[in-house]
Design a protein around this motif. Structure first.
Motif, PDB file in Angstrom:
ATOM      1  N   UNK A  43      46.371  34.050  37.366  1.00 14.93           N
ATOM      2  CA  UNK A  43      47.092  35.089  37.930  1.00 14.93           C
ATOM      3  C   UNK A  43      46.287  36.396  37.770  1.00 14.93           C
ATOM      4  N   UNK A  44      45.696  36.722  36.627  1.00 12.36           N
ATOM      5  CA  UNK A  44      45.060  37.973  36.327  1.00 12.36           C
ATOM      6  C   UNK A  44      43.821  38.065  37.344  1.00 12.36           C
ATOM      7  N   UNK A  45      43.347  36.796  37.557  1.00 13.68           N
ATOM      8  CA  UNK A  45      41.896  36.906  38.330  1.00 13.68           C
ATOM      9  C   UNK A  45      42.419  36.901  39.816  1.00 13.68           C
TER      10      UNK A  45
ATOM     11  N   UNK B 131      42.816  42.869  44.451  1.00 19.76           N
ATOM     12  CA  UNK B 131      42.894  44.364  44.837  1.00 19.76           C
ATOM     13  C   UNK B 131      41.601  45.170  44.205  1.00 19.76           C
ATOM     14  N   UNK B 132      40.826  44.435  43.696  1.00 21.29           N
ATOM     15  CA  UNK B 132      39.588  45.103  43.179  1.00 21.29           C
ATOM     16  C   UNK B 132      38.419  44.642  44.064  1.00 21.29           C
ATOM     17  N   UNK B 133      38.223  43.418  44.298  1.00 20.09           N
ATOM     18  CA  UNK B 133      37.154  42.982  45.066  1.00 20.09           C
ATOM     19  C   UNK B 133      37.541  42.484  46.420  1.00 20.09           C
ATOM     20  N   UNK B 134      38.859  42.273  46.780  1.00 20.50           N
ATOM     21  CA  UNK B 134      39.313  42.189  48.271  1.00 20.50           C
ATOM     22  C   UNK B 134      38.887  40.918  48.717  1.00 20.50           C
TER      23      UNK B 134
END
Length: 165
Positions: free
Chosen positions: A30-32, A38-41
């Motif tokens: 879930x963290x991934x 949200x960071x890498x799109x």
């Protein structure tokens, strides 16, 4: 009788030692997912569904263990104030009249769906998802079996006089 109960307990105990890691794996996945989105799109339906599969597996396969360690939900209206003998009787009746028949009924009524799912190797719930819904549905009879195994172990102890203190 107690040796058989110990053996039956060991099934759920050993399985729980593996299944408990599913919670950590779910957290990491879930963290991934959040990091990827949200960071890498980037996003993956299959990875999102893996959290669902792990969650279902964790709860369905650990239910027998939950019964083993007596952390299940108990309707405690009369039970809390009852004597050990009354508690023992309530437990025996509960397992024989409620729990085991309920597990048998659930297994019986879910089996056609599970069988059909295996017959067609039922695919993903969403486009791009995990192509193994048949495995997810298999958790239902597995749940019934593991809870029934634990119920029988508890019944054996209760009938041997080694249950509620």
């Amino acid at each position: 009788m107690l040796r058989l109960a110990d053996f039956l307990d060991s099934i759920n105990l050993r399985l729980a030692m593996v299944i408990r890691w599913f919670a950590l794996l779910m957290l990491l996945i879930q963290f991934g997912i959040v990091l990827g989105r949200y960071v890498f799109g980037i996003n993956s339906i299959a990875v999102q569904e893996s959290v669902l599969y792990l969650h279902a597996s964790l709860f369905m396969l650990a239910a027998g263990y939950t019964l083993l360690v007596d952390k299940h939900v108990r309707v405690d209206i009369f039970y809390a104030a009852a004597s050990p003998t009354t508690k023992r009787r309530i437990d025996i009746i509960g397992h024989l009249i409620l729990l085991l028949p309920a597990m048998c009924a659930l297994a019986w009524w879910s089996w056609p769906s599970v069988r059909n799912s295996w017959k067609i190797l039922e695919g993903p719930m969403a486009v791009g998802g995990i192509e193994a819904v048949f495995l997810l549905k298999t958790l239902i009879p597995a749940f019934c079996l593991l809870v029934s195994i634990q119920s029988v172990a508890i019944l054996l102890r209760l009938l041997a006089g080694k249950g509620v203190q």
